[in-house]
Design an enzyme around this catalytic site. Structure first.
Site, short mmCIF file in Angstrom:
data_model
loop_
_atom_site.label_atom_id
_atom_site.label_comp_id
_atom_site.label_asym_id
_atom_site.label_seq_id
_atom_site.Cartn_x
_atom_site.Cartn_y
_atom_site.Cartn_z
N LEU A 15 3.98 2.86 9.04
CA LEU A 15 3.44 3.88 8.16
C LEU A 15 2.48 4.81 8.88
O LEU A 15 2.48 6.02 8.65
CB LEU A 15 2.76 3.21 6.97
CG LEU A 15 2.27 4.14 5.86
CD1 LEU A 15 3.43 4.92 5.27
CD2 LEU A 15 1.56 3.35 4.79
N ASP A 58 -9.59 -0.04 18.85
CA ASP A 58 -9.43 -1.37 18.28
C ASP A 58 -10.49 -1.46 17.19
O ASP A 58 -11.69 -1.42 17.48
CB ASP A 58 -9.65 -2.43 19.35
CG ASP A 58 -9.54 -3.86 18.80
OD1 ASP A 58 -9.56 -4.04 17.58
OD2 ASP A 58 -9.47 -4.80 19.63
N ASN A 85 -5.84 2.61 8.05
CA ASN A 85 -4.52 2.00 7.97
C ASN A 85 -4.32 0.79 8.89
O ASN A 85 -3.46 -0.04 8.63
CB ASN A 85 -3.47 3.07 8.31
CG ASN A 85 -2.08 2.49 8.49
OD1 ASN A 85 -1.46 2.04 7.53
ND2 ASN A 85 -1.59 2.49 9.72
N LYS A 118 -17.48 2.56 6.78
CA LYS A 118 -18.90 2.93 6.88
C LYS A 118 -19.10 4.14 7.78
O LYS A 118 -19.87 5.05 7.45
CB LYS A 118 -19.71 1.73 7.39
CG LYS A 118 -19.79 0.59 6.38
CD LYS A 118 -20.40 -0.67 6.98
CE LYS A 118 -21.85 -0.49 7.33
NZ LYS A 118 -22.46 -1.75 7.82
N SER A 140 -4.54 -0.34 1.23
CA SER A 140 -4.59 -1.66 0.63
C SER A 140 -3.16 -2.16 0.45
O SER A 140 -2.27 -1.85 1.25
CB SER A 140 -5.35 -1.62 -0.69
OG SER A 140 -5.49 -2.91 -1.24
N TYR A 154 -3.63 -12.85 3.99
CA TYR A 154 -3.43 -11.40 3.89
C TYR A 154 -3.95 -10.90 2.54
O TYR A 154 -4.66 -9.90 2.45
CB TYR A 154 -1.95 -11.06 4.05
CG TYR A 154 -1.65 -9.59 4.08
CD1 TYR A 154 -1.75 -8.86 5.27
CD2 TYR A 154 -1.27 -8.90 2.93
CE1 TYR A 154 -1.47 -7.50 5.30
CE2 TYR A 154 -0.99 -7.54 2.95
CZ TYR A 154 -1.10 -6.85 4.14
OH TYR A 154 -0.82 -5.50 4.17
N LYS A 158 -7.01 -8.22 1.55
CA LYS A 158 -6.79 -7.03 0.72
C LYS A 158 -7.58 -7.10 -0.59
O LYS A 158 -8.05 -6.07 -1.09
CB LYS A 158 -5.29 -6.86 0.44
CG LYS A 158 -4.46 -6.53 1.68
CD LYS A 158 -4.93 -5.26 2.36
CE LYS A 158 -4.03 -4.88 3.52
NZ LYS A 158 -4.47 -3.65 4.22
#
Length: 283
Positions: A15, A58, A85, A118, A140, A154, A158
């Site tokens: 994506l 990273d 992402n 942040k 998300s 996972y 999320k």
């Protein structure tokens, strides 16, 4: 119109890559961050430096996040949209998943995403032109709304991202002109799924072939998942970045929508059933 400046984390494949390509095709500016910049050499050769900046990042390294935003400002003077992402996947029962792998997933998918969040908020408020603000798109998953068998760590990451994002949106000052949207897609075809491997099976689970994870182990995700096209999904998220009044949560895909509706209905039923237990608790 002045081209918008996008910063996308995890732009090497799937994506993130599709969204980067779409942004460039739309004559906008992409700052594509990846762990290994050479993976985007084909795009670097195709687009000038005024349209594409590839940076090593990273998200587990805060100094690289700060540096990426600093270099973005030096190159373009601002960042209009951040797409948070970058992430990784893991599959396995909660009881069988290696805790070290689970912690590594949470470090990337939650803490890494938090640190990008942040810095994005700070940059939109303090570095962009006064009043310009910005848009933060959090990648998300509907697994951050509905926990499914085999996705415990996972989903935990999320769920945490969803809670943090919802709280953040309620905390920021409207005058900063920062708009936050949690993108909540169903299963999108990406490079992540083929790399998922199951941990050793616990005999207590193997004893019951009707358990959801046992069935998954003996089949494949393709048996239970309806994949969505990566490019068309990227187009939906691109469209979301243009909404004047974007939603806080944007569910994408019939699987995400249907699972969330079932969750809402089940939760409402449980609330109604046990509401009486809360009577008389107030001092």
């Amino acid at each position: 119109m002045i081209p918008r400046v996008w910063l996308i984390t995890g732009a090497s494949t799937g994506l993130g890559r599709a969204l980067t390509e779409l942004i460039l095709e739309k004559d906008e500016v992409a700052i594509a961050t990846v762990r290994s910049p050479p993976v985007l050499d084909d795009l670097v050769q195709k687009y000038p430096s005024t349209r594409l900046l590839v940076l090593q990042l990273d998200v587990n390294k805060e100094e690289q996040i700060i540096d990426a935003f600093s270099r973005a400002k030096a190159a373009f003077g601002r960042v209009d949209i951040v797409v948070n992402n970058a992430g990784m996947g893991e599959i396995g029962e909660v009881e069988t998943t290696d805790e070290g792998k689970g912690r590594a997933l949470l470090e990337t998918n939650f803490w890494g995403a938090l640190h990008v969040t942040k810095e994005a908020i700070r940059f939109f408020r303090d570095e962009n032109p006064v009043g310009a603000g910005g848009r933060l798109l959090q990648m998300s998953s509907y697994l951050g709304v509905v926990g499914l068998p085999g996705t415990g760590f996972y989903a935990a990451a999320k769920f945490a991202l969803e809670g943090m994002t919802e709280t953040l949106a309620a905390e920021i000052d409207p005058k900063w002109n920062i708009k936050v949207t949690s993108l909540v897609p169903g299963w999108i075809r990406s490079a992540m799924a083929p790399r998922l491997t199951w941990p050793p099976e616990h005999p207590a689970y193997a004893a019951n072939p009707s358990l959801p994870t046992t069935a998954l182990r003996n089949g494949s995700l393709d048996d239970v998942v309806t994949w969505k096209d990566t490019r068309r999904s990227a187009e939906v998220f691109y469209k979301a970045a243009s909404l004047s009044d974007p939603p806080l949560h944007l569910l994408v895909g019939k699987d995400a929508i249907e699972a969330t509706r079932r969750k809402i209905a089940s939760l409402a039923e449980e609330v109604d059933k046990y509401e009486v237990w809360s009577e008389g608790l107030e001092e």
